[in-house]
Design an enzyme around this catalytic site. Sequence first.
Site, PDB file in Angstrom:
ATOM      1  N   ILE A  18       0.728  -1.247   0.115  1.00 53.45           N
ATOM      2  CA  ILE A  18      -0.014  -0.137   0.151  1.00 53.45           C
ATOM      3  C   ILE A  18       1.013   1.208  -0.145  1.00 53.45           C
ATOM      4  O   ILE A  18       0.566   2.281  -0.809  1.00 53.45           O
ATOM      5  CB  ILE A  18      -0.960   0.085   1.136  1.00 53.45           C
ATOM      6  N   ASP A  64      14.103   1.486  10.325  1.00 56.12           N
ATOM      7  CA  ASP A  64      13.181   0.993  11.335  1.00 56.12           C
ATOM      8  C   ASP A  64      12.284   2.032  11.814  1.00 56.12           C
ATOM      9  O   ASP A  64      12.772   2.665  12.778  1.00 56.12           O
ATOM     10  CB  ASP A  64      13.633   0.152  12.268  1.00 56.12           C
ATOM     11  N   ARG A 124       5.553  12.763  16.588  1.00 56.77           N
ATOM     12  CA  ARG A 124       6.080  13.910  17.361  1.00 56.77           C
ATOM     13  C   ARG A 124       7.324  14.473  16.495  1.00 56.77           C
ATOM     14  O   ARG A 124       7.363  15.870  16.892  1.00 56.77           O
ATOM     15  CB  ARG A 124       7.005  12.993  18.635  1.00 56.77           C
ATOM     16  N   SER A 142      -5.003   2.604   9.809  1.00 56.06           N
ATOM     17  CA  SER A 142      -5.301   1.809  10.825  1.00 56.06           C
ATOM     18  C   SER A 142      -5.756   0.713   9.816  1.00 56.06           C
ATOM     19  O   SER A 142      -5.313   0.232   8.844  1.00 56.06           O
ATOM     20  CB  SER A 142      -6.407   2.451  11.684  1.00 56.06           C
ATOM     21  N   TYR A 156      -3.448  -7.826  16.376  1.00 63.58           N
ATOM     22  CA  TYR A 156      -3.253  -7.006  15.365  1.00 63.58           C
ATOM     23  C   TYR A 156      -4.153  -5.876  15.566  1.00 63.58           C
ATOM     24  O   TYR A 156      -3.887  -4.665  15.494  1.00 63.58           O
ATOM     25  CB  TYR A 156      -3.244  -7.499  13.998  1.00 63.58           C
ATOM     26  N   LYS A 160      -4.049  -1.426  15.598  1.00 62.47           N
ATOM     27  CA  LYS A 160      -4.510  -0.708  14.781  1.00 62.47           C
ATOM     28  C   LYS A 160      -5.707   0.118  15.739  1.00 62.47           C
ATOM     29  O   LYS A 160      -5.815   1.320  15.147  1.00 62.47           O
ATOM     30  CB  LYS A 160      -5.126  -1.521  13.709  1.00 62.47           C
ATOM     31  N   VAL A 189      -6.404  -5.994   1.623  1.00 60.02           N
ATOM     32  CA  VAL A 189      -5.919  -5.547   0.443  1.00 60.02           C
ATOM     33  C   VAL A 189      -4.877  -6.601  -0.008  1.00 60.02           C
ATOM     34  O   VAL A 189      -4.327  -7.103   0.676  1.00 60.02           O
ATOM     35  CB  VAL A 189      -5.123  -4.307   0.773  1.00 60.02           C
TER      36      VAL A 189
HETATM   37  N1  LIG Z   1      -2.923  -5.547   3.308  1.00 62.43           N
HETATM   38  C1  LIG Z   1      -4.141  -5.504   4.107  1.00 62.43           C
HETATM   39  O1  LIG Z   1      -5.184  -6.448   3.835  1.00 62.43           O
HETATM   40  C2  LIG Z   1      -4.066  -4.322   5.180  1.00 62.43           C
HETATM   41  C3  LIG Z   1      -5.590  -3.999   5.511  1.00 62.43           C
HETATM   42  C4  LIG Z   1      -5.905  -2.868   6.401  1.00 62.43           C
HETATM   43  C5  LIG Z   1      -4.628  -2.150   6.761  1.00 62.43           C
HETATM   44  N2  LIG Z   1      -3.553  -2.556   6.379  1.00 62.43           N
HETATM   45  C6  LIG Z   1      -2.308  -1.644   6.745  1.00 62.43           C
HETATM   46  O2  LIG Z   1      -1.779  -1.024   5.573  1.00 62.43           O
HETATM   47  C7  LIG Z   1      -0.402  -1.003   6.069  1.00 62.43           C
HETATM   48  C8  LIG Z   1       0.514  -1.179   4.807  1.00 62.43           C
HETATM   49  O3  LIG Z   1       0.211  -2.780   4.701  1.00 62.43           O
HETATM   50  P1  LIG Z   1       0.700  -3.702   3.284  1.00 62.43           P
HETATM   51  O4  LIG Z   1      -0.661  -4.456   3.156  1.00 62.43           O
HETATM   52  O5  LIG Z   1       1.013  -2.480   2.335  1.00 62.43           O
HETATM   53  O6  LIG Z   1       1.610  -4.484   4.029  1.00 62.43           O
HETATM   54  P2  LIG Z   1       3.186  -5.136   3.333  1.00 62.43           P
HETATM   55  O7  LIG Z   1       2.885  -5.172   1.927  1.00 62.43           O
HETATM   56  O8  LIG Z   1       3.788  -5.965   4.074  1.00 62.43           O
HETATM   57  O9  LIG Z   1       3.969  -3.626   3.244  1.00 62.43           O
HETATM   58  C9  LIG Z   1       4.448  -3.281   4.595  1.00 62.43           C
HETATM   59  C10 LIG Z   1       5.251  -1.840   4.510  1.00 62.43           C
HETATM   60  O10 LIG Z   1       5.609  -1.529   5.759  1.00 62.43           O
HETATM   61  C11 LIG Z   1       7.156  -1.584   5.908  1.00 62.43           C
HETATM   62  N3  LIG Z   1       7.430  -1.624   7.257  1.00 62.43           N
HETATM   63  C12 LIG Z   1       7.135  -3.016   8.131  1.00 62.43           C
HETATM   64  N4  LIG Z   1       7.819  -2.935   9.280  1.00 62.43           N
HETATM   65  C13 LIG Z   1       8.464  -1.698   9.120  1.00 62.43           C
HETATM   66  C14 LIG Z   1       9.364  -1.199  10.302  1.00 62.43           C
HETATM   67  N5  LIG Z   1       9.540  -1.850  11.612  1.00 62.43           N
HETATM   68  N6  LIG Z   1       9.985  -0.199   9.869  1.00 62.43           N
HETATM   69  C15 LIG Z   1       9.894   0.457   8.704  1.00 62.43           C
HETATM   70  N7  LIG Z   1       9.005   0.067   7.821  1.00 62.43           N
HETATM   71  C16 LIG Z   1       8.358  -1.006   8.037  1.00 62.43           C
HETATM   72  C17 LIG Z   1       7.535  -2.544   4.788  1.00 62.43           C
HETATM   73  O11 LIG Z   1       8.970  -2.018   4.500  1.00 62.43           O
HETATM   74  P3  LIG Z   1      10.280  -3.049   4.884  1.00 62.43           P
HETATM   75  O12 LIG Z   1       9.977  -4.460   5.108  1.00 62.43           O
HETATM   76  O13 LIG Z   1      11.170  -2.452   3.757  1.00 62.43           O
HETATM   77  O14 LIG Z   1      10.591  -2.242   6.129  1.00 62.43           O
HETATM   78  C18 LIG Z   1       6.510  -2.367   3.849  1.00 62.43           C
HETATM   79  O15 LIG Z   1       6.933  -1.330   3.029  1.00 62.43           O
HETATM   80  C19 LIG Z   1      -0.035  -1.367   7.059  1.00 62.43           C
HETATM   81  O16 LIG Z   1      -0.157  -0.454   8.208  1.00 62.43           O
HETATM   82  C20 LIG Z   1      -1.204  -2.459   7.424  1.00 62.43           C
HETATM   83  O17 LIG Z   1      -1.366  -2.699   8.964  1.00 62.43           O
HETATM   84  C21 LIG Z   1      -3.267  -3.666   5.443  1.00 62.43           C
END
Ligand SMILES: NC(=O)c1ccc[n+]([C@@H]2O[C@H](COP(=O)([O-])OP(=O)(O)OC[C@H]3O[C@@H](n4cnc5c(N)ncnc54)[C@H](OP(=O)(O)O)[C@@H]3O)[C@@H](O)[C@H]2O)c1
Length: 274
Positions: A18, A64, A124, A142, A156, A160, A189
């Site tokens: 995302i 991080d 912050r 969220s 989880y 959120k 997603v």
């Molecule tokens: N996919 C879904 O169904 C869904 C639904 C509702 C909400 N969300 C929320 O949407 C957001 C993005 O999710 P996504 O689906 O795109 O997941 P994703 O494909 O796993 O991507 C997660 C992103 O967060 C970064 N990340 C994870 N831990 C990190 C850390 N400690 N420090 C810095 N960067 C970090 C990862 O980059 P690196 O690994 O390179 O650090 C990656 O760019 C999340 O907050 C998730 O909770 C997702």
Amino acid sequence: MVRLSGRVAIVTGASQGIGRAIAKRFAAEGCPLLLVARSAPALADLESELARAGSRDVVAAPGDVGDPATAAAAVHKAVDTFGRVDILVNNAGVGLRAPVARLDPADLEEVFRTNVLGALHFVRETVPHLLRQGSGLVVNVSSIGARQPVPYLGGYGATKAALASLSESLRMELDGTGVAVLTVYPGSVETGFKAHARGEPYPERSGARRLSPEDVAHGIVRAAELGLREVLILSRGERLGLLAGRLAPRAMERVLLRRYGGTGSGAGGRPTKA
Ligand SMILES: NC(=O)c1ccc[n+]([C@@H]2O[C@H](COP(=O)([O-])OP(=O)(O)OC[C@H]3O[C@@H](n4cnc5c(N)ncnc54)[C@H](OP(=O)(O)O)[C@@H]3O)[C@@H](O)[C@H]2O)c1
């Protein structure tokens, strides 16, 4: 209607999923960008892709988000490079699947550190700049899980819900300052999110229609332009499910247990005695 063009945006979790879609969409809208994630090569790859598409005002600050130094360095670099920050998108996050009675506290702590404290560190560091400018926007990603808790995703969902609560309080606290806060609640997603999650494997849900990362990026841009306080970005089925949960909560709980209860291995996800 608020125009995003020219507004400097920080996007966390921009290396994939995302966040990557949000970064590409913001770049297409004409926003100078600062990208954050742990994977420096993936951010460099996105920088190159955006440069090829004509967006040259893109820099990365790998790190991080759970480390406060990452936020401090990122915001400093954005201000140093572009002279200001206008938009913060707290998107970095990680999933966690386990029955509540068997949640590993170390897993939950790690996920809180990323999903909640990571966002807080960036708030912050960024908000004082936005307040000095008298304008800006904080976007907190969220999850619908914060609004509709489901079995096996309680840990989880708690992160959120915590992020949503911080986001709502922040919005009220910044009332009248010119700094807006948008809380985003996406449904399921299609990203690598489940594969990256801690805990037990997520069950496969064949045939379920899932949103694309671009759907979420589009929803965020529209909500930002319209000055909304919150936006739910859901598939049709998820919208109906949310309504059904209000009208017939017990029946909906049984549906959610069937939907979220299995494991990827088909071994069943019910809590067992430790
Ligand atoms: N996919 C879904 O169904 C869904 C639904 C509702 C909400 N969300 C929320 O949407 C957001 C993005 O999710 P996504 O689906 O795109 O997941 P994703 O494909 O796993 O991507 C997660 C992103 O967060 C970064 N990340 C994870 N831990 C990190 C850390 N400690 N420090 C810095 N960067 C970090 C990862 O980059 P690196 O690994 O390179 O650090 C990656 O760019 C999340 O907050 C998730 O909770 C997702």
